[in-house]
Scaffold this motif. Structure first.
Motif, PDB file in Angstrom:
ATOM      1  N   GLY A 122       3.769   2.140  20.201  1.00 48.57           N
ATOM      2  CA  GLY A 122       2.823   3.260  20.302  1.00 48.57           C
ATOM      3  C   GLY A 122       3.023   4.311  19.225  1.00 48.57           C
ATOM      4  N   GLN A 123       4.253   4.476  18.736  1.00 45.63           N
ATOM      5  CA  GLN A 123       4.512   5.468  17.684  1.00 45.63           C
ATOM      6  C   GLN A 123       3.752   5.104  16.415  1.00 45.63           C
ATOM      7  OE1 GLN A 123       7.034   8.261  17.814  1.00 45.63           O
ATOM      8  NE2 GLN A 123       6.473   7.928  19.944  1.00 45.63           N
ATOM      9  N   ALA A 126      -0.057   5.483  17.055  1.00 52.37           N
ATOM     10  CA  ALA A 126      -0.508   6.869  17.019  1.00 52.37           C
ATOM     11  C   ALA A 126      -0.607   7.346  15.575  1.00 52.37           C
ATOM     12  CB  ALA A 126       0.451   7.756  17.818  1.00 52.37           C
ATOM     13  N   ARG A 128      -1.152   5.501  12.913  1.00 44.91           N
ATOM     14  CA  ARG A 128      -2.328   4.877  12.293  1.00 44.91           C
ATOM     15  C   ARG A 128      -3.604   5.518  12.803  1.00 44.91           C
ATOM     16  NH1 ARG A 128      -1.549  -0.952  14.122  1.00 44.91           N
ATOM     17  NH2 ARG A 128      -3.501  -1.465  13.100  1.00 44.91           N
ATOM     18  N   ALA A 129      -3.635   5.789  14.106  1.00 43.80           N
ATOM     19  CA  ALA A 129      -4.848   6.367  14.692  1.00 43.80           C
ATOM     20  C   ALA A 129      -5.156   7.740  14.102  1.00 43.80           C
ATOM     21  CB  ALA A 129      -4.718   6.453  16.208  1.00 43.80           C
ATOM     22  N   LEU A 130      -4.130   8.431  13.602  1.00 42.40           N
ATOM     23  CA  LEU A 130      -4.367   9.747  12.999  1.00 42.40           C
ATOM     24  C   LEU A 130      -4.755   9.634  11.526  1.00 42.40           C
ATOM     25  CD1 LEU A 130      -1.429  11.756  14.588  1.00 42.40           C
ATOM     26  CD2 LEU A 130      -3.850  12.322  14.803  1.00 42.40           C
ATOM     27  N   GLY A 131      -4.774   8.419  11.000  1.00 35.97           N
ATOM     28  CA  GLY A 131      -5.201   8.239   9.617  1.00 35.97           C
ATOM     29  C   GLY A 131      -4.058   8.225   8.614  1.00 35.97           C
ATOM     30  N   ILE A 141       7.598   8.596  10.425  1.00 35.14           N
ATOM     31  CA  ILE A 141       7.736   8.312  11.859  1.00 35.14           C
ATOM     32  C   ILE A 141       8.681   7.139  12.123  1.00 35.14           C
ATOM     33  CG2 ILE A 141       6.457   7.776  13.984  1.00 35.14           C
ATOM     34  CD1 ILE A 141       5.676  10.437  12.628  1.00 35.14           C
ATOM     35  N   GLN A 145      13.114   7.332  12.931  1.00 33.63           N
ATOM     36  CA  GLN A 145      13.557   6.927  14.266  1.00 33.63           C
ATOM     37  C   GLN A 145      14.391   5.657  14.204  1.00 33.63           C
ATOM     38  OE1 GLN A 145      10.602   7.099  17.469  1.00 33.63           O
ATOM     39  NE2 GLN A 145       9.322   8.405  16.205  1.00 33.63           N
TER      40      GLN A 145
ATOM     41  N   ARG B  44      -9.929   0.251  21.844  1.00 37.39           N
ATOM     42  CA  ARG B  44      -9.039   0.161  20.686  1.00 37.39           C
ATOM     43  C   ARG B  44      -9.708  -0.507  19.482  1.00 37.39           C
ATOM     44  NH1 ARG B  44      -3.476   0.189  21.618  1.00 37.39           N
ATOM     45  NH2 ARG B  44      -3.234  -1.732  20.445  1.00 37.39           N
ATOM     46  N   ASN B  47     -11.440   2.113  16.644  1.00 38.99           N
ATOM     47  CA  ASN B  47     -10.801   2.544  15.391  1.00 38.99           C
ATOM     48  C   ASN B  47      -9.909   1.444  14.819  1.00 38.99           C
ATOM     49  OD1 ASN B  47      -8.696   2.756  17.107  1.00 38.99           O
ATOM     50  ND2 ASN B  47      -8.197   4.879  16.641  1.00 38.99           N
ATOM     51  N   ARG B  48     -10.221   0.247  15.224  1.00 38.59           N
ATOM     52  CA  ARG B  48      -9.631  -0.953  14.655  1.00 38.59           C
ATOM     53  C   ARG B  48      -8.119  -1.050  14.842  1.00 38.59           C
ATOM     54  NH1 ARG B  48      -8.951  -3.950  10.003  1.00 38.59           N
ATOM     55  NH2 ARG B  48     -10.133  -5.857   9.921  1.00 38.59           N
ATOM     56  N   LEU B  49      -7.629  -0.486  15.949  1.00 44.12           N
ATOM     57  CA  LEU B  49      -6.242  -0.782  16.312  1.00 44.12           C
ATOM     58  C   LEU B  49      -6.175  -2.232  16.772  1.00 44.12           C
ATOM     59  CD1 LEU B  49      -4.945   2.402  18.166  1.00 44.12           C
ATOM     60  CD2 LEU B  49      -4.350   1.595  15.889  1.00 44.12           C
ATOM     61  N   ARG B  75     -10.175   6.381  10.569  1.00 43.65           N
ATOM     62  CA  ARG B  75      -9.349   6.665  11.752  1.00 43.65           C
ATOM     63  C   ARG B  75      -9.120   8.161  11.904  1.00 43.65           C
ATOM     64  NH1 ARG B  75      -5.456   1.833  10.554  1.00 43.65           N
ATOM     65  NH2 ARG B  75      -6.315   0.236  11.908  1.00 43.65           N
ATOM     66  N   MET B  80      -7.781   9.635  18.948  1.00 44.36           N
ATOM     67  CA  MET B  80      -7.433   8.682  20.006  1.00 44.36           C
ATOM     68  C   MET B  80      -6.319   9.256  20.869  1.00 44.36           C
ATOM     69  SD  MET B  80      -7.418   4.818  20.215  1.00 44.36           S
ATOM     70  CE  MET B  80      -6.926   4.000  21.721  1.00 44.36           C
ATOM     71  N   PHE B  82      -3.733   8.121  23.980  1.00 43.99           N
ATOM     72  CA  PHE B  82      -3.198   6.900  24.566  1.00 43.99           C
ATOM     73  C   PHE B  82      -2.687   7.135  25.986  1.00 43.99           C
ATOM     74  CE2 PHE B  82      -2.659   6.709  20.005  1.00 43.99           C
ATOM     75  CZ  PHE B  82      -3.017   5.411  19.668  1.00 43.99           C
ATOM     76  N   ASN B  86       2.378   8.867  23.279  1.00 48.82           N
ATOM     77  CA  ASN B  86       2.766   8.527  21.906  1.00 48.82           C
ATOM     78  C   ASN B  86       2.930   9.725  20.995  1.00 48.82           C
ATOM     79  OD1 ASN B  86       2.689   5.915  22.726  1.00 48.82           O
ATOM     80  ND2 ASN B  86       0.762   5.400  21.733  1.00 48.82           N
ATOM     81  N   LEU B  87       3.498  10.804  21.522  1.00 51.01           N
ATOM     82  CA  LEU B  87       3.881  11.896  20.615  1.00 51.01           C
ATOM     83  C   LEU B  87       5.046  11.391  19.775  1.00 51.01           C
ATOM     84  CD1 LEU B  87       3.714  15.066  22.885  1.00 51.01           C
ATOM     85  CD2 LEU B  87       1.994  14.161  21.333  1.00 51.01           C
ATOM     86  N   PHE B  88       5.116  11.846  18.529  1.00 54.51           N
ATOM     87  CA  PHE B  88       6.189  11.385  17.644  1.00 54.51           C
ATOM     88  C   PHE B  88       7.521  11.939  18.135  1.00 54.51           C
ATOM     89  CE2 PHE B  88       2.508  11.659  14.548  1.00 54.51           C
ATOM     90  CZ  PHE B  88       2.154  10.333  14.760  1.00 54.51           C
ATOM     91  N   ARG B 148      -3.434  17.248  19.384  1.00 57.70           N
ATOM     92  CA  ARG B 148      -3.071  16.635  18.103  1.00 57.70           C
ATOM     93  C   ARG B 148      -4.255  15.872  17.518  1.00 57.70           C
ATOM     94  NH1 ARG B 148       1.616  12.074  17.862  1.00 57.70           N
ATOM     95  NH2 ARG B 148       0.042  10.918  19.035  1.00 57.70           N
ATOM     96  N   ALA B 149      -4.978  15.167  18.384  1.00 53.14           N
ATOM     97  CA  ALA B 149      -6.161  14.438  17.917  1.00 53.14           C
ATOM     98  C   ALA B 149      -7.238  15.425  17.465  1.00 53.14           C
ATOM     99  CB  ALA B 149      -6.676  13.523  19.015  1.00 53.14           C
TER     100      ALA B 149
END
Lengths: 225, 241
Positions: A122-123, A126, A128-131, A141, A145, B44, B47-49, B75, B80, B82, B86-88, B148-149
């Motif tokens: 998921g990291q 996320a 990738r989803a943010l661009g 990221i 880690q 999903r 955005n092509r995940l 993207r 998105m 989840f 999925n916070l960093f 964040r999104a």
């Protein structure tokens, strides 16, 4: 006991260990850099990069270090005429560092990859989803880690590197500890056991703190989820 | 945004079967259906995940680009959220908020931080900005994930079961943020099991089962007069408690 003290005064034993420490520190630095590049290749979206990374790791992981070290001297130096210095001892030192680094990088890569496996999928999703691009996700990221999750295997890799640095003898680094040990045994055949113990204990003393530091950092740096 | 004739397989499993769907600007679409019906997968693919095997997905009339810089840009336009937040984990809340605006949108740090604090205040977690994600409750983490999104100023927001991993008492704080967002006119696609939210916030409900869209209707139309047997079964199972 007297004979041990005499050995210490006759030979520069700490100096020999210092050569191994230097070999280890330089090789750790270079193998870390190369290992990071390799692991980025191994997780890259470009398949030719992945193939290269994987081939490198398989090649160097499955090859005896002695062969690499001998090749550095007989192949790279004697045949291909690549050298670092006209001073023989300096040249052989750096050839040994290159051999150790190439070899250890494969293990650093795999240690880091085990760290990457501790980072939840998921990291990356996320990121990738943010661009973020692959390189941005990896450097911001995933790798930070992964490093924190691979302290223990990296520590083990560097402990192995310190012990492997004795194979530099095969690359004609005559001043390092195992070369000195052979030399001492040759001239003091009556104190073989003492000589062995000096070097064995020397390595134990060097490795123990690395192990303790690894355990400490491994707990301290663990990523809280 | 539009999906037409989208198909996807996971090995021998046919997870999306001829999906056709249009979402208009400002519309709130809620996707419901039993587990394994392909709802999340559909979300999903937008955005092509997840890649698709055939069909076309268009956003603003443009088909989704191939993996690479164009896709990354796209993207950035699609927010998105989840199920598992999925916070960093290696960054503070504030850094989570500012990373993509700085790296992708090339905002300067000060502007990105101001924007981040504004958005954190909107979702009610501005006091947590300097903490690490693991120090926050699930509900707080999910609200940060929404903020964040939003920091990327997306054209559309995708929610993939945003409340499913939350303790019951934290579900509402997240849904409140989503309802507020819907009222502000954000285009949203939400996969959820929260039927109360679906009724209140949705313009349209899409019911999926076995990889197909079986029904599309207004919330009242769907919940009160479901047309297919499958949807009636589904509703009777979740509404009779």
């Amino acid at each position: 006991m007297g004979s041990v003290l005499q050995l210490f005064s006759e030979y520069n034993i700490p100096g020999a260990f210092w050569v191994n420490i230097q070999l280890t520190l330089w090789s750790a630095l270079f193998s870390l850099i190369l290992g990071v590049i390799l692991v980025v290749m191994r997780i890259s979206p470009i398949s030719s990069m992945r193939v290269f990374g994987r081939t490198y790791v398989e090649f160097f992981q499955n090859m005896p270090l002695t062969i690499i070290m001998v090749f550095m001297v007989l192949g790279v130096f004697a045949q291909l005429k690549l050298s670092f210095s006209t001073v023989f001892s300096v040249n052989f030192f750096w050839l040994a560092v290159v051999g150790l680094s190439l070899y250890t990088a494969a293990f650093v890569c795999e240690s880091l990859r085990s760290g990457i496996n501790t980072v939840p999928l998921g990291q990356a999703e996320a990121a990738r989803a943010l661009g973020l691009s692959f390189i941005q996700s990896a450097s911001e990221i995933i790798l930070p880690q992964a490093f924190r999750g691979s302290v223990a295997p990296l520590g083990n890799t560097f402990i192995a590197l310190l012990k492997n640095s004795t194979v530099a003898a095969a690359a004609s680094v005559a001043t390092e500890s195992s070369s000195l040990m052979s030399e001492m045994i040759e001239y003091h055949a009556n104190s073989i056991v003492a000589i062995f113990l000096i070097f064995a204990l020397g390595y134990v003393i060097l490795v123990l703190p690395i192990g303790a530091l690894t355990t400490f950092l491994s707990n301290k740096l663990a990523v809280r989820r | 945004m539009e999906l037409s004739h989208v198909e996807k397989h996971f090995g021998s499993l046919h997870v999306l079967k001829d999906i056709n769907l249009r979402v208009n600007m400002g519309e709130v679409l809620v996707v419901v259906g039993p587990s394994g019906s392909g709802k999340s997968t559909m979300c999903r693919t937008i955005n092509r995940l997840e890649s698709i095997d055939s069909g076309v997905i268009r956003i603003d009339g443009e088909p989704l680009p191939q993996e690479g810089r164009d896709l990354a840009n796209l993207r950035a336009e699609v927010g998105m959220v989840f199920q598992s937040f999925n916070l960093f984990a290696n960054k503070t809340i504030l850094e989570n908020m500012t990373l993509a605006p700085i790296k992708v949108r090339h905002m300067d740090k000060k502007d990105a931080e101001d924007l981040a604090m504004d958005l954190l205040a909107r979702v009610g977690v501005e006091s947590q900005a300097s903490k690490m994600p693991s120090q926050l409750s699930g509900g707080q983490q999910q609200r940060v994930a929404i903020a964040r999104a939003l920091a990327m100023k997306p054209k559309i927001m995708l929610f993939d079961e945003p409340t499913s991993a939350l303790d019951p008492e934290m579900v509402n704080e997240v849904l409140d943020v989503m309802i507020q967002l819907a009222q502000e006119g954000m285009t949203m696609i939400c996969v959820t099991h929260e039927m109360g939210f679906a009724r209140r916030a949705a313009n349209r409900i899409v019911f999926m089962a076995d990889g197909r869209i079986l029904e599309e209707d207004t919330p009242d139309g769907f919940f009160d007069h479901a047309k297919t047997k499958r949807a009636q079964d589904f509703l009777s199972k979740i509404l009779t408690h």
